[in-house]
Motif scaffolding. Structure first.
Motif, short mmCIF file in Angstrom:
data_model
loop_
_atom_site.label_atom_id
_atom_site.label_comp_id
_atom_site.label_asym_id
_atom_site.label_seq_id
_atom_site.Cartn_x
_atom_site.Cartn_y
_atom_site.Cartn_z
N GLU A 1 0.66 -1.21 -0.22
CA GLU A 1 -0.09 -0.10 0.02
C GLU A 1 0.89 1.59 0.03
N PHE A 2 0.63 1.99 -0.39
CA PHE A 2 0.90 3.71 -0.26
C PHE A 2 0.00 4.92 0.06
N LYS A 3 0.66 6.09 0.22
CA LYS A 3 0.65 7.00 0.63
C LYS A 3 -0.59 8.09 -0.49
N GLN A 4 -1.32 8.34 -0.13
CA GLN A 4 -2.35 9.03 -1.45
C GLN A 4 -1.22 11.11 -1.32
N GLY A 5 -1.40 11.41 -2.04
CA GLY A 5 -0.59 12.08 -2.43
C GLY A 5 -1.92 13.48 -2.47
N PHE A 6 -1.26 14.49 -2.93
CA PHE A 6 -2.54 15.78 -3.13
C PHE A 6 -2.92 15.67 -4.05
N VAL A 7 -1.97 15.16 -5.93
CA VAL A 7 -2.45 15.36 -6.83
C VAL A 7 -2.40 13.68 -7.35
N LYS A 8 -1.52 12.61 -7.09
CA LYS A 8 -1.34 11.46 -7.54
C LYS A 8 -0.56 10.27 -6.42
N PRO A 9 -0.42 9.52 -6.35
CA PRO A 9 0.14 8.89 -5.11
C PRO A 9 1.70 9.13 -4.79
N ASN A 10 1.80 8.68 -3.60
CA ASN A 10 3.09 9.13 -3.50
C ASN A 10 3.60 7.22 -3.24
N VAL A 11 4.16 7.20 -4.70
CA VAL A 11 4.66 5.89 -4.42
C VAL A 11 6.57 5.97 -4.32
N ASP A 12 7.02 4.38 -3.20
CA ASP A 12 8.39 4.46 -2.89
C ASP A 12 8.60 3.01 -3.30
N GLU A 13 9.73 3.42 -4.48
CA GLU A 13 10.15 2.97 -5.47
C GLU A 13 11.09 1.65 -5.24
N ARG A 14 11.79 2.60 -3.83
CA ARG A 14 12.76 1.78 -3.38
C ARG A 14 12.46 0.66 -2.89
N GLU A 15 11.19 0.80 -1.71
CA GLU A 15 10.80 -0.08 -0.77
C GLU A 15 10.18 -1.29 -1.78
N ILE A 16 9.48 -0.80 -2.89
CA ILE A 16 9.00 -1.50 -3.66
C ILE A 16 11.00 -2.78 -4.71
N GLU A 17 11.48 -1.45 -5.16
CA GLU A 17 12.48 -2.49 -5.29
C GLU A 17 13.34 -3.39 -4.36
N LYS A 18 13.19 -2.85 -2.99
CA LYS A 18 13.48 -3.76 -1.57
C LYS A 18 13.15 -4.73 -1.46
N THR A 19 11.45 -4.98 -1.65
CA THR A 19 10.73 -6.20 -1.54
C THR A 19 11.12 -6.88 -2.49
N ILE A 20 11.41 -6.98 -4.12
CA ILE A 20 11.19 -7.63 -4.89
C ILE A 20 12.79 -8.04 -4.81
N ASN A 21 14.06 -7.55 -4.58
CA ASN A 21 15.60 -8.30 -4.11
C ASN A 21 15.58 -9.57 -2.81
N THR A 22 14.46 -8.93 -1.66
CA THR A 22 14.49 -9.29 -0.76
C THR A 22 13.45 -10.96 -1.16
N MET A 23 12.86 -10.48 -2.33
CA MET A 23 12.53 -11.99 -2.43
C MET A 23 12.79 -13.15 -2.91
N ALA A 24 13.81 -12.45 -4.21
CA ALA A 24 14.94 -12.65 -4.69
C ALA A 24 15.88 -13.16 -4.03
N GLU A 25 16.05 -13.22 -2.96
CA GLU A 25 17.41 -13.76 -2.29
C GLU A 25 16.85 -14.88 -1.85
#
Length: 64
Positions: free
Chosen positions: A10-34
């Protein structure tokens, strides 16, 4: 035969667009790959009024 893992980020809603943390998604992908999982798909999930609320990440690996 494969086993699957589904993670909803889940991510926080920004005023105009969603506030997506690409680093957090990338971290999750890399952790699962490990631990042997391969990313199969990422799907955006909409909430009220079509606003983006989260992403669903689906991973797979060979069943042990």
């Amino acid at each position: 035969m494969y086993e699957y893992k589904v993670i909803i980020k889940e991510f926080k809603q920004g005023f105009v667009k969603p506030n997506v943390d690409e680093r957090e998604i990338e971290k999750t992908i890399n952790t699962m790959a490990e631990v042997g999982y391969e990313l199969v798909t990422i799907t955006p999930n909409a909430g009220e009024y079509g606003r983006m609320m989260s992403y669903t990440l689906v991973f797979k690996r060979e069943k042990k």
